[in-house]
Design an enzyme around this catalytic site. Sequence first.
Site, PDB file in Angstrom:
ATOM      1  N   SER A  34       1.887  -1.563  -6.845  1.00  0.00           N
ATOM      2  CA  SER A  34       1.446  -3.021  -8.290  1.00  0.00           C
ATOM      3  C   SER A  34       0.230  -3.412  -8.042  1.00  0.00           C
ATOM      4  CB  SER A  34       2.433  -3.083  -8.703  1.00  0.00           C
ATOM      5  OG  SER A  34       3.298  -3.991  -7.636  1.00  0.00           O
ATOM      6  N   LEU A  42       0.651  -1.360  -0.230  1.00  0.00           N
ATOM      7  CA  LEU A  42      -0.393  -0.009  -0.197  1.00  0.00           C
ATOM      8  C   LEU A  42       1.142   1.113  -0.255  1.00  0.00           C
ATOM      9  CD1 LEU A  42      -2.250  -1.289   2.800  1.00  0.00           C
ATOM     10  CD2 LEU A  42      -2.449  -0.378  -0.013  1.00  0.00           C
ATOM     11  N   SER A  43      -0.018   2.275  -0.275  1.00  0.00           N
ATOM     12  CA  SER A  43       0.866   3.639  -0.115  1.00  0.00           C
ATOM     13  C   SER A  43       0.917   3.778   1.488  1.00  0.00           C
ATOM     14  CB  SER A  43      -0.252   4.568  -0.646  1.00  0.00           C
ATOM     15  OG  SER A  43       0.651   6.343  -0.269  1.00  0.00           O
ATOM     16  N   GLY A  44       2.432   4.018   1.716  1.00  0.00           N
ATOM     17  CA  GLY A  44       2.662   4.719   2.793  1.00  0.00           C
ATOM     18  C   GLY A  44       3.490   3.621   4.280  1.00  0.00           C
ATOM     19  N   SER A  45       3.309   1.838   2.855  1.00  0.00           N
ATOM     20  CA  SER A  45       3.668   0.481   3.743  1.00  0.00           C
ATOM     21  C   SER A  45       5.258   0.521   4.177  1.00  0.00           C
ATOM     22  CB  SER A  45       3.082  -0.148   2.838  1.00  0.00           C
ATOM     23  OG  SER A  45       4.074   0.010   1.592  1.00  0.00           O
ATOM     24  N   GLY A  46       5.861   1.795   3.194  1.00  0.00           N
ATOM     25  CA  GLY A  46       7.492   1.571   3.556  1.00  0.00           C
ATOM     26  C   GLY A  46       8.391   1.183   2.398  1.00  0.00           C
ATOM     27  N   LYS A  47       7.621   0.464   0.986  1.00  0.00           N
ATOM     28  CA  LYS A  47       8.372   0.866  -0.306  1.00  0.00           C
ATOM     29  C   LYS A  47       9.495   1.351  -0.298  1.00  0.00           C
ATOM     30  CE  LYS A  47       5.059   0.873  -2.820  1.00  0.00           C
ATOM     31  NZ  LYS A  47       3.243   1.437  -1.902  1.00  0.00           N
ATOM     32  N   SER A  48       9.144   2.371  -0.225  1.00  0.00           N
ATOM     33  CA  SER A  48      10.658   3.141  -0.777  1.00  0.00           C
ATOM     34  C   SER A  48      11.620   3.399   0.282  1.00  0.00           C
ATOM     35  CB  SER A  48      10.306   4.935  -0.870  1.00  0.00           C
ATOM     36  OG  SER A  48       9.047   4.328  -2.069  1.00  0.00           O
TER      37      SER A  48
END
Length: 198
Positions: free
Chosen positions: A107, A34-40
């Site tokens: 994605s 999700l957006s804000g999940s910590g991917k980046s």
Amino acid sequence: MTSKNIVWHDHKVTKQDRSSIKKQKPVILWFTGLSGSGKSTIANAVETKLYKMGKHTYLLDGDNIRHGLNKDLGFSEEDRIENIRRIGEVAKLFVDSGLIVLTAFISPFQKDRDQVRNLVNDEEFIEVYVDTPLEVCEQRDPKGLYKKARAGEIPDFTGISSPYEPPKNPEIHIKNDEVAVEECVEKVIEYLKEHKYI
Ligand SMILES: Nc1ncnc2c1ncn2[C@@H]1O[C@H](COP(=O)(O)OS(=O)(=O)O)[C@@H](OP(=O)(O)O)[C@H]1O
Ligand SMILES: Nc1ncnc2c1ncn2[C@@H]1O[C@H](COP(=O)(O)OP(=O)(O)O)[C@@H](O)[C@H]1O
């Protein structure tokens, strides 16, 4: 539409040549969540660690790609599918160049992630599920987007008004709300070592 009258060219210097000079096995580390999940955050920290180990990497990040290559795309289902398709093709080129590619895109659809997986060899795609509950992402809300989405100011917002399909069988599953970023990084690095990518 598929183009006609085009022929694939094989090059003299191969993927094998390009990766062996770098002393690594090329691969796509595909972060999804999700957006804000910590991917980046995690992808950046993993890339930093790999860089310090002397590895050759490239990070493709959602917001950045949408400023350039994919600036004509929005967040409808159709545009998200095209977004991931193009990123998959770019990631495949980078794998061919011998790099360890990290991608950080929501994605949201399993089918699209599988399509990227099928673009490359079996061992060249590692799906990393950054599994952070919606409530936690919404609490973090670093860009204030969830607040806007709840207020109806952003249509088709993932998790609120647009679906997210969690990976069915990710190679790496990170519960990012329960552990520190360093621990998440270690988990990815360990996987890469264990499977002899680095
Ligand atoms: N409607 C809507 N839904 C979700 N996200 C939105 C939306 N509008 C803008 N944003 C911002 O765009 C980033 C997600 O882009 P992605 O290219 O990763 O999305 S996708 O894979 O095509 O679904 C996402 O970045 P991250 O928070 O880094 O995931 C958001 O900042
Ligand atoms: N393990 C973690 N624990 C606490 N906060 C985190 C963790 N990982 C990321 N964050 C924070 O969550 C927010 C969103 O992270 P980000 O990497 O931008 O997510 P994404 O790229 O999935 O949108 C940032 O403020 C980041 O500092």
